[in-house]
Every structure is written in C-alpha cells, then in structure tokens.
Design a protein around this motif. Structure first.
Motif, mmCIF file in Angstrom:
data_model
loop_
_atom_site.group_PDB
_atom_site.id
_atom_site.type_symbol
_atom_site.label_atom_id
_atom_site.label_comp_id
_atom_site.label_asym_id
_atom_site.label_seq_id
_atom_site.Cartn_x
_atom_site.Cartn_y
_atom_site.Cartn_z
ATOM 1 N N ARG A 115 7.409 0.455 -11.282
ATOM 2 C CA ARG A 115 9.017 -0.308 -11.383
ATOM 3 C C ARG A 115 8.172 -1.384 -12.684
ATOM 4 O O ARG A 115 8.762 -2.080 -12.647
ATOM 5 C CB ARG A 115 8.951 -1.458 -10.355
ATOM 6 N N VAL A 116 6.763 -1.745 -11.786
ATOM 7 C CA VAL A 116 6.118 -3.444 -12.431
ATOM 8 C C VAL A 116 5.595 -2.579 -14.080
ATOM 9 O O VAL A 116 5.514 -3.080 -15.207
ATOM 10 C CB VAL A 116 5.411 -3.832 -11.449
ATOM 11 N N GLY A 117 4.899 -1.631 -14.206
ATOM 12 C CA GLY A 117 4.177 -1.326 -15.409
ATOM 13 C C GLY A 117 3.265 -2.105 -15.585
ATOM 14 O O GLY A 117 2.450 -1.256 -16.359
ATOM 15 N N ALA A 118 2.136 -2.357 -13.993
ATOM 16 C CA ALA A 118 1.235 -2.037 -14.019
ATOM 17 C C ALA A 118 0.813 -2.108 -12.342
ATOM 18 O O ALA A 118 1.926 -2.540 -11.369
ATOM 19 C CB ALA A 118 1.126 -4.045 -13.911
ATOM 20 N N GLY A 128 15.831 -7.515 -5.923
ATOM 21 C CA GLY A 128 15.772 -8.135 -4.742
ATOM 22 C C GLY A 128 15.061 -7.145 -3.391
ATOM 23 O O GLY A 128 14.425 -7.379 -2.702
ATOM 24 N N LEU A 129 15.181 -5.467 -3.297
ATOM 25 C CA LEU A 129 14.553 -4.986 -3.026
ATOM 26 C C LEU A 129 13.572 -3.645 -3.601
ATOM 27 O O LEU A 129 13.282 -2.960 -3.261
ATOM 28 C CB LEU A 129 15.179 -3.686 -2.713
ATOM 29 N N ALA A 130 12.470 -4.065 -4.341
ATOM 30 C CA ALA A 130 11.539 -3.528 -5.858
ATOM 31 C C ALA A 130 10.343 -3.205 -4.660
ATOM 32 O O ALA A 130 10.168 -1.892 -5.423
ATOM 33 C CB ALA A 130 11.570 -4.460 -7.395
ATOM 34 N N GLY A 131 10.440 -3.137 -3.624
ATOM 35 C CA GLY A 131 9.166 -3.731 -3.492
ATOM 36 C C GLY A 131 9.904 -1.831 -2.447
ATOM 37 O O GLY A 131 8.133 -1.374 -1.496
ATOM 38 N N VAL A 149 23.032 -0.181 1.285
ATOM 39 C CA VAL A 149 21.331 0.858 1.269
ATOM 40 C C VAL A 149 20.261 0.419 2.012
ATOM 41 O O VAL A 149 20.447 -0.025 2.994
ATOM 42 C CB VAL A 149 20.825 -0.247 -0.055
ATOM 43 N N GLN A 150 20.128 1.317 2.156
ATOM 44 C CA GLN A 150 19.173 2.339 3.224
ATOM 45 C C GLN A 150 17.121 2.471 2.455
ATOM 46 O O GLN A 150 17.467 2.931 1.762
ATOM 47 C CB GLN A 150 19.418 3.249 4.292
ATOM 48 N N SER A 151 16.395 1.456 2.740
ATOM 49 C CA SER A 151 15.690 0.773 2.284
ATOM 50 C C SER A 151 14.544 0.950 3.570
ATOM 51 O O SER A 151 14.703 0.875 4.765
ATOM 52 C CB SER A 151 15.429 -0.031 1.507
ATOM 53 N N ASP A 152 13.351 1.893 3.289
ATOM 54 C CA ASP A 152 12.099 1.751 4.323
ATOM 55 C C ASP A 152 11.588 0.294 4.626
ATOM 56 O O ASP A 152 10.880 0.062 6.180
ATOM 57 C CB ASP A 152 11.061 2.546 3.631
ATOM 58 N N ALA A 153 11.793 -0.883 3.977
ATOM 59 C CA ALA A 153 10.948 -2.108 4.667
ATOM 60 C C ALA A 153 12.088 -2.395 5.327
ATOM 61 O O ALA A 153 11.482 -2.628 6.120
ATOM 62 C CB ALA A 153 10.259 -2.618 3.582
ATOM 63 N N LYS A 176 0.749 -0.818 -0.175
ATOM 64 C CA LYS A 176 0.016 -0.075 0.026
ATOM 65 C C LYS A 176 0.690 1.491 -0.289
ATOM 66 O O LYS A 176 0.773 2.190 -1.156
ATOM 67 C CB LYS A 176 -1.125 -0.243 1.321
ATOM 68 N N ARG A 177 2.044 1.456 0.725
ATOM 69 C CA ARG A 177 2.991 2.400 1.330
ATOM 70 C C ARG A 177 3.673 2.415 -0.139
ATOM 71 O O ARG A 177 3.946 3.961 -0.428
ATOM 72 C CB ARG A 177 3.746 2.659 2.301
ATOM 73 N N ASN A 178 4.616 1.662 -0.534
ATOM 74 C CA ASN A 178 4.569 1.949 -2.130
ATOM 75 C C ASN A 178 4.185 1.859 -2.687
ATOM 76 O O ASN A 178 4.643 1.387 -3.775
ATOM 77 C CB ASN A 178 6.311 1.022 -1.266
#
Lengths: 435, 435
Positions: free
Chosen positions: A32-35, B143-146, B284-288, A23-25
C-alpha cells in the motif's frame, strides 16, 4: 525511500498491538505504501511478556527514541500528559513526525504541540485518540472537508455504552454492571474518567475543533456522567420510545459552539440508538451530505493500533512518494496488485432461504428433507403454513445451513423435479455478517 | 499557490450540486486548504436553469476544459463510458488531475485510466463513485490501510434499499414501490441498473479492488437483482428474525475473492439490517479493527457533490502545501481558526426527561404543570404510575419540549421546592438527532 523507520514509545496494550499489526500485515502495508515500514527501536520502561519484539532494540529511556537520528516517525503510546508532552515536543524539535493515541495530550496541549510542529514542518497525527479504530478524524478532516458541519453526536466511550446497554438489555443496576466491566477489563480500577465523562470530553474537544475550526478548549466542555442513571430511567425511557446513551455533542449555532457530554434520550429508531455494548459511533450532520455515521470498536489493543498504523502509513506515503501519487489509486501500488482470482458463484459458501409451493399432502416435507440431506445440506429452520380453505397448495419455507452454491443448486433442481412441488423454488442467500 | 483552478464538466444533478457546494462553503474550504478553490470554467452541452453559475464561462465543448492550460483539476460529471473516458484520458495527457463520480467508468476502464495517470504523475480521485457522500473509499484506502480486510458487505444502491424498505414497512409489492420510486425520481425510467444490481456491481468492483489489492474486474461479478423478491419473502424472513437487503459482498478466501451482488437475509439485530430508505451503508470486517460501518446518503445532488469536493480538496491540499502539512492538524489552517465562543450549558436548548417522586394526592400534577407552563415549557409526554400498595409515593415522568437549560433549571428548582415533591428531580436531556 525504501523504508520508513518507526520508533514505538510505550509497549502496553496499544503499543504491543501496534507492533503486532505492523508485523503481521507487513506485506499488505508495503504494497500500500510502496516502502517497508520498519520498527527500528522501542522505548519502554519494562518488557511486555505478551509482545514478542524479536530482535528490535528496546531502550528503557523513551527519550532515546526522540534523539535517534535514524527514526522518521515517533509513535507516542505511553499515555498521560507530562512525560508524553515532553517526549512529543522533543521529537518535534528533532524534526520527527509524531503519531499519538493520546486524547488527553491532544485535548489539553494540542494547540501548543501543533504550533511547535508547524514551526518544524512535521506532522502530528492522532487518529487513534478518538473512537479507536473508526477513522473519524480522517472523515471529518478530509472526507467531509467540503461540508459545513452543523452538529455531531458520538458514543465515544465504550465502557459507558457497555454499562447503559447492559442496564437496558438485562435490567441490571449501574453499580452491578460497573463492577462487571471492571472485572472484564473494560473499565479502569478508578472508573471516573469513563463514567463521569472526562474521557468522552477529551475526545469531543478534538472532534469539535476538526468540525468547527476552533482551537482546542477542554476547559469549556460541559460534562455529566452516567453514574446517576437509575434502572427505572432506562425503563421509562423505553416506555416513551427512547434509549439512553452517553453522548458527546458539539453543535454550531450563531451564538457559539455547544460542547457537552451527558446522558441523552434519543428516539429508539435512530441507528445510533442501536449501537450497543462497547462499540462506538459518531453521527455527523453536515450541510451537503446530511447525516452520516461511523461505527466500530472504540478501544482495545488492535482496533486502536489500526488507527495508529493508518497514521504511520499516511506519513510514510507522504515521505516515500511524489505528492501526486501519495495514495495509490486502488490503495495498493499498481505493481503490487494481486492475481488472486475472483471465485465463480458456484464455489461460494453461504446459507439459504428457500421458498416453495407444495401440494398439501403427507410426505412432501420428508422428500424435500431427504434431497437436502443427501446433498449434505441440513435444515436450520422451517415454516410450513396451513392450506387456506379450498386450496390444496401450501407455502413451505426452509432455512438451510451453510453450503456450497453448486450443491444447493443440484438439490434445488431435484426438489423442483418432485411431483408434489409446484413451480420454481425461490432462493435467497443468508449471511450472518458476524465477525 | 493562492488558488487552485477547477473545471467542471457536466452540469446535471451532481455538477450543479458541486458548483453550489464549492460556492456556498468557499470560506470554510479556503480555511481548510490554505488556498481558494476557484471554478474557472464549466463544460456543458446545455445550461442548467437550476444552477446559477454567475460569471463563470460555460463552454459547450467539454474537451475545451481538458485543453485549458489554466485548469489544475478537471471534474468529470458527464457520466457514461465513451465521451467520459476520452475526456478523462485527454485531461490526464494534458497533465491535469481528475476527479470523477463515474462508477461505470472506473469499474470498467479504471485499470487503463490509472496506468495513464501514473505515467503522467497525476491523481485520479473517485470518492463520489461509491456510496455518494460516505467517505468509504478514503476509509478503505487510508483509514483501514493497516488492516487485512477479510470481507465487506454494502447496501450500495439507494433505490433498491428504498424498495425493500417500503416492502417491509408497508407490506407493499415490488412493482408498486418501484413505480413510486420512479415518480419520486429515485429510480430511472429504465430501472434495470438499480434493480438488477448492475449499479451495485460497478461499486462493488471498486470497493473490492481497494480492499484486496486486485485489479478492477467488472466482468467477474455475480449479479442478481431484487425484482424476484415477493412480498411474502419479506414477511417470512421477518418471521425467521431476518431482514432482506440487496447487498454487494466481497470476501477474501484462500482460493480467491468472492464478488457478488444479490438479495440477502441478514439477522435483524445487525446494525446494517436497520439501514432503511435510500440510505447506504458499508460494513467492513478487517483483522485489526474488527467490524466497522459507514453510513450515509449514497446518492443525490449534494451528498455526491460532497465527495467530489472532498477529492478536489485532497488534490488542492497536495498542490498548495508542503508534504508534511498537507492536511492541517485540526482540519482548518491554524491561522484560520475561529474565535467563535463555546456556549455555557445554560444557553443550550434541548428537550428534557424529568423524573420525580410525588406524594400520591390530587393536585400535584397541576402544580408541576403550572410551574413548567409559567416557565414557557410545555409537556410532550407524561407517565404517571399507580402507587404501590401501602405506598403514598408515586413516580412521575415528564418529557418536555425544547427549552433553554437556564429556564428548565429555574423550573426544576421550583418543582423541588413543592411540598408534594420528595427529593431531587432527575433530569436527562433528550435529543431527536434528526437532520
């Protein structure tokens, strides 16, 4: 395909984290996905008061998700190996792709599940099953796919690593730290899975299959826990130049594959010996790359959710694109690239190390401090050395707090203009690199 | 598709490494892809005496590879941004997928190259362009795409890190270490690209695009090298609890993206502060996920080749499989899984830490040593403590050399049978985790 429909089964720690991250991202993920990735349905025996699922339908029967013809991807986050196995096989039989965080399910029933999935031509993705948010499955399966893997060694149970780290850093006893870990929620009420190495063995079996191309063989892992490690062992190990870590080790030899989980002394200078607290890390030795290491949070709601969502994105990218452009060149679709500007260095905020050469007489420091203070810059630390014999110049080193580069540059110009400062001020930026 | 045909352009350090890895690991790679990867042609202005290319045709004109209708994937390893750009665009125009290790080409001309590739529906893969064998492109892109990436900081130039590591560890001067790095072949005759941060800036631009979804903007990077770092700065930093590293930093802020390469003080307890020598690492610092770190060799023939081959495998898997089974569940195709056995723990060789409680009288150590020696086990280190007042028991700690577990168990049984040893012997395995 405009949207990919996901059904989440299980709304506990990882399920609610997965919902929250999707939800947040959502905007980044769509770019990134295109969908769009849409959570179309949730299966959970009970609501989770910590998770606001909005108007997403929640079904008390998780099997309803596997039967829902709208769902493209079933995300299994209920845990265990009985209902979860039945659920995953049902979803596969109905032609759904499956994403799971369930290490026990994959380690113990993966061979059967993959055979069913291959027959149906669907994906079963399980990045979240090992080392939480660290993309180690992808690293082994794709990033290192050109290598012969020689061995790997991982800190793959955060609870165990927390206990050993506390024993070393604070001289505490095993039982004492375990009790705290349970209070903090790191360790389960029944800590056997963590401290006796069963959880690590599940993960090691999965890593070894990926590394060596062998079927999953959970019953073959040698497993020894950390409950027998005494405080004095930690101390003696340190005297000898070692740290004790609970490692999962898989090593290929000409006779066969070593698969073992046990406490291990490792030289303190190794990077992996310095992985502390609940963090995980996997060190992989392979023939082309040599050593490579992957470090991060191995458990927790959102770190694990990150891996679940990465798998969902992987499947969604395959479903929504042609093969050749499955993953966008620059991660985000070209038409979604952002016009967000790159900042000039003057606008960057950081702390600074300043080194200058001062004439050795009273009042120099106070002048420098005044300039910094007028610029809104405060001093975090200071080193001032004695002048050497016959010298009237002394080095002065100042660590500042965080400030905008433009302000620091202005202050440095003024300092360099002081009569009592000789030559240029050396400046090196300081970053804490903390989260 | 039974085989995927690759043309390698450039037969220097990385080109010959790529050829060697594809050849040496051909069996593993076929089992992972489900098709053979065949080097069908090489384009190189001259032979490389260190690379035995067997009966593979070598064409002196690299453009012949781009024109060869048999070639599925053109691997560009000639370097530079003029001929390389023309070559890559030609290959794309002819419908070939491209794999490249060329950071300058991607950083400076990537936007144009990707637009051409998107039009032709082909892949341009560039894992080898950043941090050599570390799969950092894949980690960020998949890997970090979310995650929403907050910032990243990388040691992405091995030469610079080698120089700073030597300055710290051995108290040497910049110029002195640079000269050695040039002799060792780590640094080019013209070291500007490495020590002034241009190489790192190329890489940082690529990482930032992947992380933040912005177009490649090489001209916007703030770049400062390490040539001004004095030996005394390294020493003072250490007094203050810091290490100096040459970092590439990209950080997202609401005003814009920071893109900067400069020497940086970082707290010595950070894992990345302990990355030494020619090794690279990206934090890498990422939110999740929070912080995650990727470590390994950032340059060199086979580490870079590993990334090139991973990209080739990625494309080959797409070409040779249906979308749903692009990457095999367990990395290797199910029908190729190996029957190589898992070894019993008794057959495993490792070193041991032994702790025992001995009666404080002469001759105990010699008896224990005799038992170990009879078992073919030698003693690497020993700690024997004085008995406390009023106690006649002393702890004795032995570090053995590497031996088979079965032999060690037999010796431990004998030691436990000694009258002068009280209770059980604690044993913890020791691993050096060196390559």
């Amino acid at each position: 395909m405009d949207s990919v429909k996901v059904g989440i089964c299980g709304l506990g720690t990882v399920g609610s984290g997965t919902f929250a991250v999707l939800k947040r991202n959502a905007a980044e993920i769509s770019a990134r996905v295109g969908a769009d990735i849409v959570v179309a349905q949730i299966g959970a025996r009970r609501d989770n008061p910590k998770c606001d699922t909005g108007d997403v339908a929640i079904n008390r029967d998780v099997f309803a998700i596997a039967e829902n013809p709208e769902i493209d991807i079933l995300v299994e986050l209920i845990g265990g190996t009985t209902v979860a196995k039945e659920l995953v096989l049902k979803a596969i039989a109905n032609g759904k792709h499956v994403v799971t965080a369930n290490k026990a399910l994959i380690a113990e029933h993966g061979n059967e599940i993959f055979a069913a999935a291959a027959e149906q031509g669907v994906t079963v993705a399980f990045e979240a099953a090992v080392a939480g948010g660290i993309p180690i499955i992808k690293a082994l399966r794709e990033g290192l796919a050109g290598n012969k893997i020689q061995w790997l060694a991982g800190i793959i149970n955060g609870t165990g690593n927390f206990i050993l780290s506390e024993m070393r850093e604070k001289g505490r006893d095993f039982a004492d730290v375990l009790a705290e870990a349970q209070e903090l929620g790191y360790a389960e009420a029944d800590p056997t899975f963590d401290v006796e190495g069963i959880d690590a063995a599940h993960k090691l079996v999965i890593l070894a299959s990926l590394a060596f191309g062998i079927p999953l063989q959970f019953d073959k892992v040698f497993t020894e826990g950390i409950s027998k490690i005494a405080q004095e062992d930690v101390t003696y190990a340190e005297e000898l130049g070692y740290r004790i870590k609970h490692l999962g080790i898989a090593r290929g030899t000409s006779e066969g594959i070593e698969l073992r989980v046990h406490p291990t002394l490792i030289p303190e200078k190794r990077l992996i010996a310095n992985v502390n607290g609940v963090m995980n890390a996997v060190l992989v030795q392979s023939d082309a790359v040599g050593p490579s290491l992957y470090y991060g949070a191995g458990a927790g709601s959102e770190p694990t959710a990150s891996a679940v969502v990465a798998d969902v994105i992987d499947v969604a990218r395959s479903l929504s694109s042609s093969q050749s452009s499955r993953v966008p060149y620059l991660s985000f679709k070209t038409e979604s690239l952002s016009a967000h500007p790159v900042l000039p260095i003057d606008a960057v905020e950081t702390a600074y190390y300043l080194r200058m050469t001062a004439v050795d007489k009273p009042g120099v420091l106070s002048k420098v401090a005044q300039i910094l203070s007028d610029g809104g810059i405060s001093i975090e630390a200071l080193i001032q050395k004695e002048a050497a014999d016959n010298a009237n110049l002394v080095p002065m080193i100042i660590l500042t707090n965080r400030t905008i580069e433009a302000k620091l540059s202005a202050a440095v110009s003024q300092i360099e203009g002081l009569e009592s400062i000789v030559g240029e001020v050396t400046r090196i930026r300081v970053e804490s690199l903390a989260g």
